[in-house]
Design a protein around this motif. Structure first.
Motif: not given
Length: 170
Positions: A41-49
């Motif tokens: 989930e953190e990776l997905e948030r960072l990629e979205n950022d």
């Protein structure tokens, strides 16, 4: 171009990428199923950022993208090194990774509960303690009824193991 021909105002400050939680050298990065889900989930948030950087100033956009990419790289390295531990495979009568442990601190006359987690999912406020901490190392392998003499610096405590449960991190 030689540095002598660059105006001071044109120089960019280096981007400082914050380090992740400390994992000692040569220590396997154990994670629970929940911990791995949180990392994804953190990776997905960072990629979205990273994808959503919409700063007009070119220099600031580069800085934000560099920061996001640096965090993504560190997280991917941590995830690639992770070893997933399935709690159902842990011995139910013994304190191991993923256990929620209830114990009495006989020295302080207090009851405490902690859950043993990976370094990335540790959160003291939620009583999730990394498997690398001194207290976890001291109680690992203990069973209900065992008494552990725990020393941290000048403080000495006597801990009595009251309960072990593996159902809290599934």
């Amino acid at each position: 171009m030689s540095r002598g021909f660059v105006r001071e105002g044109d120089q960019e400050e280096p981007v400082v990428i914050p380090q992740r939680a400390v994992l000692p050298d040569n220590v396997i990065n154990y994670v629970t199923v929940n911990g791995m889900r949180e990392l994804r989930e953190e990776l997905e948030r960072l990629e979205n950022d990273f994808a959503g950087v919409s700063v007009e100033d070119e220099k600031e956009r580069r800085r934000e993208q560099t920061l996001a990419l640096g965090k993504i790289k560190l997280l991917q390295e941590r995830m690639n090194a992770a070893r997933l531990i399935h709690l159902e495979d842990q011995p139910k009568d013994e304190i191991r990774f993923g256990a929620t442990v209830s114990f009495k601190n006989l020295s302080l006359k207090t009851n405490q509960v902690l859950t043993i987690t990976g370094v990335d999912e540790a959160n003291v406020a939620m009583q999730k303690i990394a498997f690398t901490t001194p207290i976890v190392r001291a109680i690992t392998g203990a069973k209900v009824g065992d008494v552990i003499h725990f020393k941290l610096g000048a403080n000495r405590s006597i801990l009595s193991i009251e309960a072990i449960d593996y159902g809290n991190l599934v």
